[in-house]
Design a protein around this motif. Structure first.
Motif, PDB file in Angstrom:
ATOM      1  N   PRO A   1       0.960  -1.127  -0.066  1.00 27.57           N
ATOM      2  CA  PRO A   1       0.060   0.189   0.095  1.00 27.57           C
ATOM      3  C   PRO A   1       0.784   1.486  -0.044  1.00 27.57           C
ATOM      4  N   VAL A   2       2.135   1.192   0.555  1.00 30.11           N
ATOM      5  CA  VAL A   2       2.761   2.504   0.667  1.00 30.11           C
ATOM      6  C   VAL A   2       3.173   2.587  -0.670  1.00 30.11           C
ATOM      7  N   GLU A   3       3.788   1.563  -1.239  1.00 32.14           N
ATOM      8  CA  GLU A   3       4.481   1.751  -2.628  1.00 32.14           C
ATOM      9  C   GLU A   3       3.516   2.178  -3.556  1.00 32.14           C
ATOM     10  N   LEU A   4       2.088   1.655  -3.676  1.00 34.88           N
ATOM     11  CA  LEU A   4       1.224   2.248  -4.644  1.00 34.88           C
ATOM     12  C   LEU A   4       0.734   3.454  -4.465  1.00 34.88           C
TER      13      LEU A   4
ATOM     14  N   TYR B   1       6.012   1.180  -7.427  1.00 37.81           N
ATOM     15  CA  TYR B   1       6.015  -0.313  -7.551  1.00 37.81           C
ATOM     16  C   TYR B   1       6.651  -0.521  -9.053  1.00 37.81           C
ATOM     17  N   ASP B   2       7.221  -1.907  -8.958  1.00 38.98           N
ATOM     18  CA  ASP B   2       7.733  -2.228 -10.040  1.00 38.98           C
ATOM     19  C   ASP B   2       6.677  -2.886 -11.014  1.00 38.98           C
ATOM     20  N   PRO B   3       6.346  -2.338 -12.210  1.00 41.15           N
ATOM     21  CA  PRO B   3       5.242  -2.806 -12.896  1.00 41.15           C
ATOM     22  C   PRO B   3       5.412  -4.044 -13.602  1.00 41.15           C
ATOM     23  N   THR B   4       6.663  -4.435 -13.867  1.00 38.19           N
ATOM     24  CA  THR B   4       6.882  -5.575 -14.573  1.00 38.19           C
ATOM     25  C   THR B   4       6.697  -6.753 -13.571  1.00 38.19           C
ATOM     26  N   VAL B   5       6.895  -6.639 -12.442  1.00 33.47           N
ATOM     27  CA  VAL B   5       6.969  -7.666 -11.401  1.00 33.47           C
ATOM     28  C   VAL B   5       5.278  -7.786 -11.162  1.00 33.47           C
TER      29      VAL B   5
ATOM     30  N   ALA C   1       0.655  -1.547 -14.886  1.00 35.93           N
ATOM     31  CA  ALA C   1       0.883  -0.468 -15.478  1.00 35.93           C
ATOM     32  C   ALA C   1       1.159   0.727 -14.275  1.00 35.93           C
ATOM     33  N   PRO C   2       1.821   1.667 -14.185  1.00 36.63           N
ATOM     34  CA  PRO C   2       1.745   2.935 -13.556  1.00 36.63           C
ATOM     35  C   PRO C   2       0.430   3.555 -13.607  1.00 36.63           C
ATOM     36  N   GLN C   3      -0.264   4.123 -12.591  1.00 34.93           N
ATOM     37  CA  GLN C   3      -1.434   4.625 -12.526  1.00 34.93           C
ATOM     38  C   GLN C   3      -1.315   5.752 -13.288  1.00 34.93           C
TER      39      GLN C   3
END
Length: 377
Positions: free
Chosen positions: A113-116, A128-132, A136-138
């Motif tokens: 939650p902190v990362e997002l 956050y890492d989109p590939t993991v 995709a980024p918001q």
């Protein structure tokens, strides 16, 4: 093509004239719509749990914004069925393309939650890492992510890797040119992509009637050769059934789909918005009566699939999530002003290089490197 063949082709693309619904507002079960299967009971119980936890996450993020720990937060309260339904319709290898309002969906997908919330905190471009996470980024600009989603879906198809892309967009986003370009792109390429339009009635303060004269946004699909459907977006059972069918159809090579979910944004557009200036409280009250969480709870209790203990467990999980969020966003963060130039371009332009050097010199002259930002930063 003969007129009869053309008629059959068009009929296959047209949405239902009434939104698909499995559960009435009072929680009673309706006759399953033709062509759709009710999701498994265990999945519906899991969906209820995630909706309760997601709503608590959303409420906590809203409070933290008022406390200055987030720069802005667009609440998705009232849209829980769309947020959770979209996540449950996907597999781990599938991709999700969210908007700025879809933090609840990202949280349900398992992201920290902190990362997002890093973007909404103003700390970094994407935390956050989109590939993991296959997420995709918001996206803050309206509908620009829809074209990106189609491009990735076509790339997955061409490389034979499998996987489906589900892209979220609001009713306001459907008024942008990017959305129409994406639909056309998807239809021509037969890309494995599903567009979920969360029609919550307003593009900030602009009501849908001032955006489109179409009988429903789902009818836009036929013009691009994209199969379309409309669904009661406050009915989790129906939303999940329709999205699952569209995702699996795309996975099997059946092409793209456009799903319009009729829902409602109960809260204001963001913490900076005064929704009372453009909508009546009576309207909000009508939609509160169709609350997606309460509707699913009544439905599951009516089928003896949910107990008081289950509800209490979901609420306890929500409180734990809220506590973790408070703790995570309460920690001090180190901010480096020079990071604003990182990852803007693969190769920085001469102008960015010059600007970065200028800022670095000013920071060095002032004795400031990074800067700690606390709870009110």
């Amino acid at each position: 093509m003969s007129s009869e063949s053309l008629r059959q082709s068009v009929d296959q693309l047209l949405p239902s004239f009434d939104p698909v619904r499995f559960v009435a507002v009072d929680g009673s079960a309706l006759e399953p719509p033709a062509g759709y299967s009710r999701p498994p009971d265990a999945v519906l119980v899991e969906a209820f749990h995630r909706m309760v936890v997601g709503r608590r996450f959303d409420a906590q993020a809203t409070v933290l914004t008022r406390q200055g720990r987030l720069a802005v937060y667009p609440s998705s309260r009232g849209q829980e069925a769309c947020q959770i339904g979209s996540v449950l319709a996907l597999r781990a290898e599938d991709w999700l393309f969210p908007t700025y309002r879809d933090s609840m969906a990202l949280f349900a997908r398992g992201l920290d939650p902190v990362e997002l919330l890093t973007l909404l905190r103003g700390e970094w471009h994407c935390g956050y890492d989109p590939t993991v996470w296959r997420t995709a980024p918001q996206c803050t600009p309206l509908a620009t992510q829809t074209v990106h989603a189609v491009g990735l879906a076509d790339a997955l198809r061409r490389r034979g890797r499998g996987g489906v892309v589900l892209v979220l967009v609001g009713d306001g986003g459907t008024s942008e040119g990017d959305f129409h370009e994406a639909l056309n792109f998807a239809g021509v390429l037969r890309a494995p992509v599903v567009f979920l339009v969360q029609n919550n009635g307003y593009a900030i303060s602009v009501p849908l009637a001032r955006q489109s004269a179409a009988p429903a946004l789902a009818f836009r699909g036929v013009g691009y050769g994209v199969s379309a459907e409309q669904v009661d977006g406050n009915d989790l059972v129906a939303t999940l059934a329709v999205l699952s069918a569209a995702v699996e159809r795309a996975r099997a090579g059946g092409g793209p789909s456009l799903v319009e979910a009729h829902t409602y944004r109960v809260s204001a557009h963001t913490n900076a918005d005064d929704a009372s200036r453009y909508r009546e409280e009576a309207e909000v009250a009508r939609w509160r009566a169709a609350d997606p969480v309460e509707r699913l709870e009544r439905y599951l209790r009516g089928r003896e699939l949910l107990t008081d203990a289950d509800v209490a467990a979901a609420e306890a999980a929500g409180e734990r999530a809220a506590e973790e969020l408070r703790k995570g966003l309460g920690e001090r963060m180190q901010v480096d002003p020079l990071e604003m130039f990182t990852h803007v371009f693969a190769e920085p332009t001469p102008q960015l290089v010059e600007q970065r050097a200028q800022l670095a010199a000013e920071l060095a002259a002032g004795g400031a490197g990074g800067e700690e930002v606390g709870r009110d930063g």
